[in-house]
Design a protein around this motif. Sequence first.
Motif, PDB file in Angstrom:
ATOM      1  N   LEU A 101      -4.569  14.496  -0.746  1.00  0.00           N
ATOM      2  CA  LEU A 101      -3.845  13.248  -1.017  1.00  0.00           C
ATOM      3  C   LEU A 101      -4.558  12.437  -2.095  1.00  0.00           C
ATOM      4  CD1 LEU A 101      -2.765  12.120   2.568  1.00  0.00           C
ATOM      5  CD2 LEU A 101      -1.279  12.906   0.725  1.00  0.00           C
ATOM      6  N   ASP A 102      -5.888  12.500  -2.121  1.00  0.00           N
ATOM      7  CA  ASP A 102      -6.636  11.793  -3.166  1.00  0.00           C
ATOM      8  C   ASP A 102      -6.372  12.385  -4.546  1.00  0.00           C
ATOM      9  OD1 ASP A 102      -7.765   9.999  -1.415  1.00  0.00           O
ATOM     10  OD2 ASP A 102      -9.587  11.193  -1.096  1.00  0.00           O
ATOM     11  N   ALA A 103      -6.042  13.691  -4.581  1.00  0.00           N
ATOM     12  CA  ALA A 103      -5.787  14.354  -5.863  1.00  0.00           C
ATOM     13  C   ALA A 103      -4.403  14.016  -6.417  1.00  0.00           C
ATOM     14  CB  ALA A 103      -5.915  15.862  -5.697  1.00  0.00           C
ATOM     15  N   LEU A 104      -3.507  13.505  -5.580  1.00  0.00           N
ATOM     16  CA  LEU A 104      -2.138  13.183  -6.019  1.00  0.00           C
ATOM     17  C   LEU A 104      -2.106  11.852  -6.763  1.00  0.00           C
ATOM     18  CD1 LEU A 104      -0.067  14.010  -2.800  1.00  0.00           C
ATOM     19  CD2 LEU A 104      -0.156  15.335  -4.909  1.00  0.00           C
ATOM     20  N   PRO A 105      -1.101  11.694  -7.630  1.00  0.00           N
ATOM     21  CA  PRO A 105      -0.876  10.374  -8.226  1.00  0.00           C
ATOM     22  C   PRO A 105      -0.500   9.384  -7.112  1.00  0.00           C
ATOM     23  CG  PRO A 105       0.354  12.056  -9.408  1.00  0.00           C
ATOM     24  CD  PRO A 105      -0.212  12.694  -8.206  1.00  0.00           C
ATOM     25  N   GLU A 106      -0.781   8.108  -7.347  1.00  0.00           N
ATOM     26  CA  GLU A 106      -0.596   7.090  -6.312  1.00  0.00           C
ATOM     27  C   GLU A 106       0.838   7.016  -5.794  1.00  0.00           C
ATOM     28  OE1 GLU A 106      -1.299   2.331  -5.558  1.00  0.00           O
ATOM     29  OE2 GLU A 106      -2.006   3.239  -7.415  1.00  0.00           O
ATOM     30  N   ARG A 107       1.806   7.108  -6.669  1.00  0.00           N
ATOM     31  CA  ARG A 107       3.210   6.998  -6.252  1.00  0.00           C
ATOM     32  C   ARG A 107       3.604   8.161  -5.330  1.00  0.00           C
ATOM     33  NH1 ARG A 107       8.174   5.323 -10.077  1.00  0.00           N
ATOM     34  NH2 ARG A 107       9.822   5.521  -8.534  1.00  0.00           N
ATOM     35  N   LYS A 108       3.218   9.377  -5.722  1.00  0.00           N
ATOM     36  CA  LYS A 108       3.555  10.544  -4.890  1.00  0.00           C
ATOM     37  C   LYS A 108       2.806  10.484  -3.557  1.00  0.00           C
ATOM     38  CE  LYS A 108       4.865  13.583  -8.627  1.00  0.00           C
ATOM     39  NZ  LYS A 108       4.686  14.849  -9.309  1.00  0.00           N
ATOM     40  N   ARG A 109       1.574  10.033  -3.598  1.00  0.00           N
ATOM     41  CA  ARG A 109       0.807   9.900  -2.361  1.00  0.00           C
ATOM     42  C   ARG A 109       1.475   8.896  -1.427  1.00  0.00           C
ATOM     43  NH1 ARG A 109      -4.441   8.209  -3.920  1.00  0.00           N
ATOM     44  NH2 ARG A 109      -3.635   6.113  -3.908  1.00  0.00           N
ATOM     45  N   ASP A 110       1.918   7.769  -1.972  1.00  0.00           N
ATOM     46  CA  ASP A 110       2.596   6.765  -1.149  1.00  0.00           C
ATOM     47  C   ASP A 110       3.884   7.308  -0.541  1.00  0.00           C
ATOM     48  OD1 ASP A 110       0.584   4.997  -1.665  1.00  0.00           O
ATOM     49  OD2 ASP A 110       1.698   3.828  -3.169  1.00  0.00           O
ATOM     50  N   ILE A 111       4.625   8.093  -1.299  1.00  0.00           N
ATOM     51  CA  ILE A 111       5.870   8.677  -0.790  1.00  0.00           C
ATOM     52  C   ILE A 111       5.569   9.649   0.355  1.00  0.00           C
ATOM     53  CG2 ILE A 111       7.769  10.238  -1.367  1.00  0.00           C
ATOM     54  CD1 ILE A 111       7.867   8.860  -4.137  1.00  0.00           C
ATOM     55  N   ILE A 112       4.551  10.478   0.196  1.00  0.00           N
ATOM     56  CA  ILE A 112       4.173  11.427   1.262  1.00  0.00           C
ATOM     57  C   ILE A 112       3.730  10.661   2.508  1.00  0.00           C
ATOM     58  CG2 ILE A 112       2.435  13.153   1.922  1.00  0.00           C
ATOM     59  CD1 ILE A 112       4.568  14.339   0.190  1.00  0.00           C
ATOM     60  N   LEU A 113       2.912   9.644   2.322  1.00  0.00           N
ATOM     61  CA  LEU A 113       2.433   8.865   3.469  1.00  0.00           C
ATOM     62  C   LEU A 113       3.570   8.137   4.170  1.00  0.00           C
ATOM     63  CD1 LEU A 113      -0.878   7.412   1.969  1.00  0.00           C
ATOM     64  CD2 LEU A 113      -0.664   9.163   3.742  1.00  0.00           C
ATOM     65  N   MET A 114       4.490   7.566   3.405  1.00  0.00           N
ATOM     66  CA  MET A 114       5.619   6.869   4.023  1.00  0.00           C
ATOM     67  C   MET A 114       6.526   7.847   4.772  1.00  0.00           C
ATOM     68  SD  MET A 114       6.868   3.852   1.446  1.00  0.00           S
ATOM     69  CE  MET A 114       6.399   4.441  -0.173  1.00  0.00           C
ATOM     70  N   PHE A 115       6.748   9.020   4.207  1.00  0.00           N
ATOM     71  CA  PHE A 115       7.661   9.979   4.822  1.00  0.00           C
ATOM     72  C   PHE A 115       7.054  10.589   6.083  1.00  0.00           C
ATOM     73  CE2 PHE A 115       9.801  14.072   5.338  1.00  0.00           C
ATOM     74  CZ  PHE A 115      11.127  13.682   5.264  1.00  0.00           C
ATOM     75  N   TYR A 116       5.816  11.058   6.007  1.00  0.00           N
ATOM     76  CA  TYR A 116       5.232  11.798   7.121  1.00  0.00           C
ATOM     77  C   TYR A 116       4.466  10.928   8.118  1.00  0.00           C
ATOM     78  CZ  TYR A 116       6.627  16.062   4.825  1.00  0.00           C
ATOM     79  OH  TYR A 116       7.374  17.058   4.256  1.00  0.00           O
ATOM     80  N   TYR A 117       3.795   9.893   7.653  1.00  0.00           N
ATOM     81  CA  TYR A 117       2.980   9.097   8.554  1.00  0.00           C
ATOM     82  C   TYR A 117       3.708   7.859   9.062  1.00  0.00           C
ATOM     83  CZ  TYR A 117      -1.042  12.030   7.600  1.00  0.00           C
ATOM     84  OH  TYR A 117      -1.898  13.090   7.519  1.00  0.00           O
ATOM     85  N   LEU A 118       4.509   7.249   8.224  1.00  0.00           N
ATOM     86  CA  LEU A 118       5.273   6.081   8.660  1.00  0.00           C
ATOM     87  C   LEU A 118       6.681   6.460   9.119  1.00  0.00           C
ATOM     88  CD1 LEU A 118       4.219   3.464   5.951  1.00  0.00           C
ATOM     89  CD2 LEU A 118       3.254   3.844   8.232  1.00  0.00           C
ATOM     90  N   GLU A 119       7.024   7.734   8.984  1.00  0.00           N
ATOM     91  CA  GLU A 119       8.300   8.302   9.441  1.00  0.00           C
ATOM     92  C   GLU A 119       9.516   7.552   8.871  1.00  0.00           C
ATOM     93  OE1 GLU A 119       8.039   8.381  13.696  1.00  0.00           O
ATOM     94  OE2 GLU A 119       6.507   9.947  13.677  1.00  0.00           O
ATOM     95  N   MET A 120       9.456   7.295   7.582  1.00  0.00           N
ATOM     96  CA  MET A 120      10.572   6.634   6.904  1.00  0.00           C
ATOM     97  C   MET A 120      11.445   7.705   6.256  1.00  0.00           C
ATOM     98  SD  MET A 120       8.445   3.509   5.133  1.00  0.00           S
ATOM     99  CE  MET A 120       9.863   2.717   4.412  1.00  0.00           C
ATOM    100  N   SER A 121      12.728   7.427   6.156  1.00  0.00           N
ATOM    101  CA  SER A 121      13.648   8.367   5.497  1.00  0.00           C
ATOM    102  C   SER A 121      13.571   8.173   3.981  1.00  0.00           C
ATOM    103  CB  SER A 121      15.075   8.131   5.988  1.00  0.00           C
ATOM    104  OG  SER A 121      15.533   6.875   5.538  1.00  0.00           O
ATOM    105  N   ASP A 122      14.169   9.122   3.246  1.00  0.00           N
ATOM    106  CA  ASP A 122      14.193   9.011   1.780  1.00  0.00           C
ATOM    107  C   ASP A 122      14.900   7.738   1.340  1.00  0.00           C
ATOM    108  OD1 ASP A 122      12.802  11.346   1.457  1.00  0.00           O
ATOM    109  OD2 ASP A 122      14.567  12.581   1.029  1.00  0.00           O
ATOM    110  N   ALA A 123      15.971   7.388   2.026  1.00  0.00           N
ATOM    111  CA  ALA A 123      16.727   6.178   1.667  1.00  0.00           C
ATOM    112  C   ALA A 123      15.876   4.924   1.869  1.00  0.00           C
ATOM    113  CB  ALA A 123      18.000   6.097   2.492  1.00  0.00           C
ATOM    114  N   GLU A 124      15.130   4.874   2.972  1.00  0.00           N
ATOM    115  CA  GLU A 124      14.271   3.714   3.230  1.00  0.00           C
ATOM    116  C   GLU A 124      13.140   3.621   2.208  1.00  0.00           C
ATOM    117  OE1 GLU A 124      14.696   3.431   8.101  1.00  0.00           O
ATOM    118  OE2 GLU A 124      13.189   4.764   7.222  1.00  0.00           O
TER     119      GLU A 124
END
Length: 155
Positions: A101-124
């Motif tokens: 995750l540290d190797a990813l760009p910040e935007r992509k890292r945030d999207i992965i964290l929101m999707f998998y860890y915060l369990e948000m949908s793509d629309a959210e």
Amino acid sequence: MKLSSFNKSLLENSNYQVQEDFQTTIQFQFDYVARKVMIRTQRNYRRSIGRRRKHECLFSEISDFELNKLRIFDTYNLDRRTYKVLSLNVEVTDCQIAKTLDALPERKRDIILMFYYLEMSDAEIAEELGVNRSTVYRNRANALEIIKKLLEGEL
């Protein structure tokens, strides 16, 4: 009145008999109390075993699912990495995933964290970031490919 030797011996025998009867009585009373204590101790022990049997069971009788609930792992601050996403702290406990995750760009890292860890949908996620849903999907898919390549390279 003077006691004769016969009367003296009779008196001594009666005193001896009374004393012996008294000792026998005391011994019987002690035996009775000791027996009562042993019976009550045995009854209390059996009751406590019965109470334990209601609340305890053998490890061999516990299902694997319940046994896994009893597992405890020690966690230390060094074992996890914290990321700030949407003013929330997201903790990643796996060391390899944190490195990728540290190797990813910040935007992509945030999207992965929101999707998998915060369990948000793509629309959210799209609504929070102010982009299209398809952009979120594309960034997430690209990020997962990067993570896959990084993890395969480390293994």
